[in-house]
Design a protein around this motif. Structure first.
Motif, PDB file in Angstrom:
ATOM      1  N   ALA A 126       0.928  -1.274   0.096  1.00  0.00           N
ATOM      2  CA  ALA A 126      -0.084  -0.041   0.041  1.00  0.00           C
ATOM      3  C   ALA A 126       0.814   1.353  -0.021  1.00  0.00           C
ATOM      4  N   GLY A 127       2.093   1.234   0.496  1.00  0.00           N
ATOM      5  CA  GLY A 127       2.977   2.460   0.639  1.00  0.00           C
ATOM      6  C   GLY A 127       4.286   2.199   1.638  1.00  0.00           C
ATOM      7  N   ILE A 128       4.627   3.172   2.011  1.00  0.00           N
ATOM      8  CA  ILE A 128       5.760   3.481   2.768  1.00  0.00           C
ATOM      9  C   ILE A 128       5.833   4.411   3.545  1.00  0.00           C
ATOM     10  N   THR A 129       6.206   4.140   4.828  1.00  0.00           N
ATOM     11  CA  THR A 129       5.948   5.064   5.859  1.00  0.00           C
ATOM     12  C   THR A 129       7.462   5.379   6.527  1.00  0.00           C
ATOM     13  N   LEU A 130       7.769   6.502   7.058  1.00  0.00           N
ATOM     14  CA  LEU A 130       9.097   6.496   7.765  1.00  0.00           C
ATOM     15  C   LEU A 130       8.805   7.846   8.512  1.00  0.00           C
ATOM     16  N   THR A 131       9.875   7.919   9.390  1.00  0.00           N
ATOM     17  CA  THR A 131       9.829   9.477  10.129  1.00  0.00           C
ATOM     18  C   THR A 131      11.316  10.101   9.551  1.00  0.00           C
ATOM     19  N   CYS A 132      11.208  11.424   9.844  1.00  0.00           N
ATOM     20  CA  CYS A 132      12.327  12.271   9.309  1.00  0.00           C
ATOM     21  C   CYS A 132      12.461  13.385  10.358  1.00  0.00           C
ATOM     22  N   LYS A 133      13.601  13.978  10.478  1.00  0.00           N
ATOM     23  CA  LYS A 133      13.575  15.419  10.977  1.00  0.00           C
ATOM     24  C   LYS A 133      13.391  16.383  10.233  1.00  0.00           C
ATOM     25  N   ASN A 134      13.030  17.767  10.492  1.00  0.00           N
ATOM     26  CA  ASN A 134      12.463  18.770   9.618  1.00  0.00           C
ATOM     27  C   ASN A 134      13.229  18.924   8.555  1.00  0.00           C
ATOM     28  N   ASP A 135      14.656  19.042   8.771  1.00  0.00           N
ATOM     29  CA  ASP A 135      15.378  19.128   7.648  1.00  0.00           C
ATOM     30  C   ASP A 135      15.617  18.400   6.328  1.00  0.00           C
ATOM     31  N   VAL A 137      12.770  16.831   5.441  1.00  0.00           N
ATOM     32  CA  VAL A 137      11.074  16.651   4.842  1.00  0.00           C
ATOM     33  C   VAL A 137      11.210  17.002   3.550  1.00  0.00           C
ATOM     34  N   ALA A 138      11.819  18.143   3.132  1.00  0.00           N
ATOM     35  CA  ALA A 138      12.010  18.386   1.375  1.00  0.00           C
ATOM     36  C   ALA A 138      12.501  17.243   0.708  1.00  0.00           C
ATOM     37  N   PHE A 139      13.663  16.721   1.283  1.00  0.00           N
ATOM     38  CA  PHE A 139      14.246  15.363   0.408  1.00  0.00           C
ATOM     39  C   PHE A 139      13.161  14.406   0.152  1.00  0.00           C
ATOM     40  N   TYR A 140      12.410  13.941   1.094  1.00  0.00           N
ATOM     41  CA  TYR A 140      11.466  12.835   0.989  1.00  0.00           C
ATOM     42  C   TYR A 140      10.036  13.617   0.037  1.00  0.00           C
ATOM     43  N   GLN A 141       9.916  14.558   0.176  1.00  0.00           N
ATOM     44  CA  GLN A 141       8.948  15.054  -0.570  1.00  0.00           C
ATOM     45  C   GLN A 141       9.118  15.143  -2.256  1.00  0.00           C
ATOM     46  N   ARG A 142      10.646  15.265  -2.450  1.00  0.00           N
ATOM     47  CA  ARG A 142      10.934  14.996  -3.867  1.00  0.00           C
ATOM     48  C   ARG A 142      10.503  13.606  -4.428  1.00  0.00           C
ATOM     49  N   PHE A 143      10.241  12.819  -3.584  1.00  0.00           N
ATOM     50  CA  PHE A 143      10.009  11.217  -3.943  1.00  0.00           C
ATOM     51  C   PHE A 143       8.640  10.998  -3.757  1.00  0.00           C
ATOM     52  N   ALA A 144       7.732  12.292  -3.500  1.00  0.00           N
ATOM     53  CA  ALA A 144       6.334  12.167  -3.572  1.00  0.00           C
ATOM     54  C   ALA A 144       5.740  11.671  -2.030  1.00  0.00           C
TER      55      ALA A 144
END
Length: 167
Positions: A126-135, A137-144
């Protein structure tokens, strides 16, 4: 250079990269990584290349790994309890993505994440879930990945963002 499924023999190198990449209170312990690689090694991938000085020697540059679950968000107990892995889980919970410091800023984390997305799609998750620090967020958003806000996880005493990629 290739991405392959991790094996238990990769444990020492994965642990070294983990320790070099995360503060001690956030890094997975050796026993925790050991257990993960015993219980669900098929959910860990390494980026490997040939050592130019020793052509028969392979070098692991980075890794990504986690567990399958039916939870669309990371739970703190996932970090320390490999038994929570559900081989039929609909979500891949990424518990770590790291590249050795000397190999950073070369796109290797992106390669590992892209391959993980492809592998996870291929099995019909169904998908992928993860946690990341604020800095990051934009990196992961590049992968939708979508930022689902501040996570309920307080792993390592840090504020995390829940990041979700529906496939």
């Amino acid at each position: 250079m290739e991405i392959r499924t991790a094996t238990y023999t990769d444990l020492d190198r994965i642990y070294a990269i983990e320790c070099a990449s995360f503060p001690q209170k956030e890094a997975a312990t050796y026993p925790s990584l050991s257990r993960r690689l015993q219980v669900h090694p098929d959910q860990y991938w390494v980026l490997e290349t040939t050592d130019s000085m020793k052509p028969n020697n392979k070098v692991i540059l980075g890794f990504i790994g986690g567990m399958r679950t039916n939870h669309p968000k990371i739970l703190d107990e996932m970090f320390n309890n490999a038994a929570l892995h559900d081989p039929n889980g609909k979500w891949l919970a990424v518990l770590g993505l790291a590249v050795a410091p000397v190999y950073r800023q070369k796109g290797y984390a992106s390669r590992l994440l892209s391959e993980t997305i492809q592998q996870t799609k291929a099995v019909g998750a169904a998908g992928i879930t993860l946690t990341c620090k604020n800095d990051l967020v934009a990196f992961y958003q590049r992968f939708a990945f979508k930022d689902a806000g501040i996570s309920g996880s307080n792993h390592g005493g840090v504020t995390w963002h829940d990041m979700i990629l529906a496939l």
